[in-house]
Write a protein that holds these residues in place. Sequence first.
Motif, PDB file in Angstrom:
ATOM      1  N   ASP A  77       0.820  -1.206   0.000  1.00 11.42           N
ATOM      2  CA  ASP A  77       0.000   0.000   0.000  1.00 11.42           C
ATOM      3  C   ASP A  77       0.859   1.263   0.000  1.00 11.42           C
ATOM      4  O   ASP A  77       0.515   2.273   0.605  1.00 11.42           O
ATOM      5  CB  ASP A  77      -0.920   0.000   1.232  1.00 11.42           C
ATOM      6  N   ASN A  78       1.980   1.184  -0.691  1.00 13.86           N
ATOM      7  CA  ASN A  78       2.920   2.303  -0.766  1.00 13.86           C
ATOM      8  C   ASN A  78       2.213   3.615  -1.137  1.00 13.86           C
ATOM      9  O   ASN A  78       2.313   4.625  -0.433  1.00 13.86           O
ATOM     10  CB  ASN A  78       4.001   1.970  -1.798  1.00 13.86           C
ATOM     11  N   ARG A  79       1.469   3.608  -2.221  1.00 16.33           N
ATOM     12  CA  ARG A  79       0.810   4.838  -2.684  1.00 16.33           C
ATOM     13  C   ARG A  79      -0.233   5.320  -1.685  1.00 16.33           C
ATOM     14  O   ARG A  79      -0.374   6.526  -1.450  1.00 16.33           O
ATOM     15  CB  ARG A  79       0.164   4.621  -4.052  1.00 16.33           C
ATOM     16  N   GLY A  80      -0.983   4.393  -1.097  1.00 18.96           N
ATOM     17  CA  GLY A  80      -1.989   4.789  -0.118  1.00 18.96           C
ATOM     18  C   GLY A  80      -1.367   5.446   1.108  1.00 18.96           C
ATOM     19  O   GLY A  80      -1.880   6.440   1.631  1.00 18.96           O
ATOM     20  N   ARG A  95       0.985  14.524  -1.954  1.00 22.05           N
ATOM     21  CA  ARG A  95      -0.385  14.924  -2.268  1.00 22.05           C
ATOM     22  C   ARG A  95      -0.427  16.083  -3.259  1.00 22.05           C
ATOM     23  O   ARG A  95      -1.388  16.227  -4.023  1.00 22.05           O
ATOM     24  CB  ARG A  95      -1.129  15.316  -0.988  1.00 22.05           C
ATOM     25  N   ALA A  96       0.607  16.921  -3.254  1.00 20.96           N
ATOM     26  CA  ALA A  96       0.628  18.101  -4.116  1.00 20.96           C
ATOM     27  C   ALA A  96       1.101  17.807  -5.538  1.00 20.96           C
ATOM     28  O   ALA A  96       1.036  18.678  -6.405  1.00 20.96           O
ATOM     29  CB  ALA A  96       1.522  19.175  -3.490  1.00 20.96           C
ATOM     30  N   LEU A  97       1.554  16.584  -5.806  1.00 21.90           N
ATOM     31  CA  LEU A  97       2.080  16.241  -7.116  1.00 21.90           C
ATOM     32  C   LEU A  97       0.973  15.933  -8.120  1.00 21.90           C
ATOM     33  O   LEU A  97      -0.147  15.583  -7.748  1.00 21.90           O
ATOM     34  CB  LEU A  97       3.000  15.020  -7.000  1.00 21.90           C
ATOM     35  N   SER A  98       1.305  16.031  -9.398  1.00 24.50           N
ATOM     36  CA  SER A  98       0.384  15.596 -10.455  1.00 24.50           C
ATOM     37  C   SER A  98       0.327  14.068 -10.472  1.00 24.50           C
ATOM     38  O   SER A  98       1.147  13.394  -9.828  1.00 24.50           O
ATOM     39  CB  SER A  98       0.867  16.099 -11.809  1.00 24.50           C
ATOM     40  N   ALA A  99      -0.612  13.514 -11.214  1.00 25.27           N
ATOM     41  CA  ALA A  99      -0.749  12.055 -11.283  1.00 25.27           C
ATOM     42  C   ALA A  99       0.526  11.409 -11.817  1.00 25.27           C
ATOM     43  O   ALA A  99       0.990  10.385 -11.293  1.00 25.27           O
ATOM     44  CB  ALA A  99      -1.950  11.685 -12.159  1.00 25.27           C
ATOM     45  N   GLU A 100       1.105  12.009 -12.848  1.00 24.59           N
ATOM     46  CA  GLU A 100       2.328  11.446 -13.425  1.00 24.59           C
ATOM     47  C   GLU A 100       3.491  11.540 -12.442  1.00 24.59           C
ATOM     48  O   GLU A 100       4.295  10.617 -12.309  1.00 24.59           O
ATOM     49  CB  GLU A 100       2.671  12.197 -14.720  1.00 24.59           C
ATOM     50  N   GLU A 101       3.578  12.665 -11.733  1.00 23.56           N
ATOM     51  CA  GLU A 101       4.635  12.834 -10.741  1.00 23.56           C
ATOM     52  C   GLU A 101       4.465  11.861  -9.572  1.00 23.56           C
ATOM     53  O   GLU A 101       5.458  11.354  -9.028  1.00 23.56           O
ATOM     54  CB  GLU A 101       4.640  14.271 -10.222  1.00 23.56           C
ATOM     55  N   LYS A 102       3.227  11.592  -9.212  1.00 24.52           N
ATOM     56  CA  LYS A 102       2.986  10.619  -8.134  1.00 24.52           C
ATOM     57  C   LYS A 102       3.474   9.230  -8.528  1.00 24.52           C
ATOM     58  O   LYS A 102       4.026   8.495  -7.694  1.00 24.52           O
ATOM     59  CB  LYS A 102       1.496  10.582  -7.779  1.00 24.52           C
TER      60      LYS A 102
END
Length: 281
Positions: free
Chosen positions: A40-43, A53-60
Amino acid sequence: MNSIDWATSGVVAAGVAVMTGILLLNARRKRKRGEPAPKDNRGLLEAHVGFFRALSAEEKDRFAARVDDFLREFRVHGVQIGLEDVDRVLVGASAVIPVFGYKEWSYNNLTDVLLYEGAFDQQHFAGPDNRANVLGMVGSGAMERVMILSRPSLRSGYDSVHSTANTGVHEFVHLIDKSDGAVDGIPESLLGHSVDAWTHLLQTYLHALRSGHTDINRYAATNEAEFLAVVSEYFFKRPDLMETRHPDLYAMLSHIFQQRPKLDPRAAEPGHASHPEADPI
């Protein structure tokens, strides 16, 4: 290094301190490599890391992948504590945040990160007792290539969305500073031809700090290395405030780290205070 005043009634015997040091060294040798990031790294990043949380989807996607890469390469140990998934993810995030602008960066001066239950004594790596006032440090000598962190301090750096403090980022900036051979507040490997400009700015701000004429955490006045680490915490936690209050410092740190970090969306939510809480030292 990040320090606080610490006093408790507990007494840790010298023998325990010595055995603790041996435990840390032995822990380094248990595995040759780290382990994959938690499933659950991303979670966990979304829940706990404002920078993420402030990053774009691609940056995430890129950030989560780099946290996974870091945790596969380096070992994270709990010292007499049960390590939780969130602890490993926060260590990985602390490593990635300051070098996210550099695709090829590698921490060649690190093998292990050790987490303690609280502050610790710098000499014997023991605590808590009346000597235990260190929240984080980059090791040297027998502890070369080892970073030591207080788990509560690591977590608190991510819990508050308004504070400018983050012990994990602080210590990884020290490690980046050390990559040119000296922890001296002048990260030559990142500055390029801007060493003189940074040195001038650093000395100007140190003078202001020592005169008490700035909102920057006073621990930054300790020396040049601590100045770099403290203002880097500020830069990544509250870029909005730094850009407004210290635009010259913000511009230089943007150059050093090749980033213009965005404010954690939760810090900008209606009803939240616009100023950071007092930063612990």
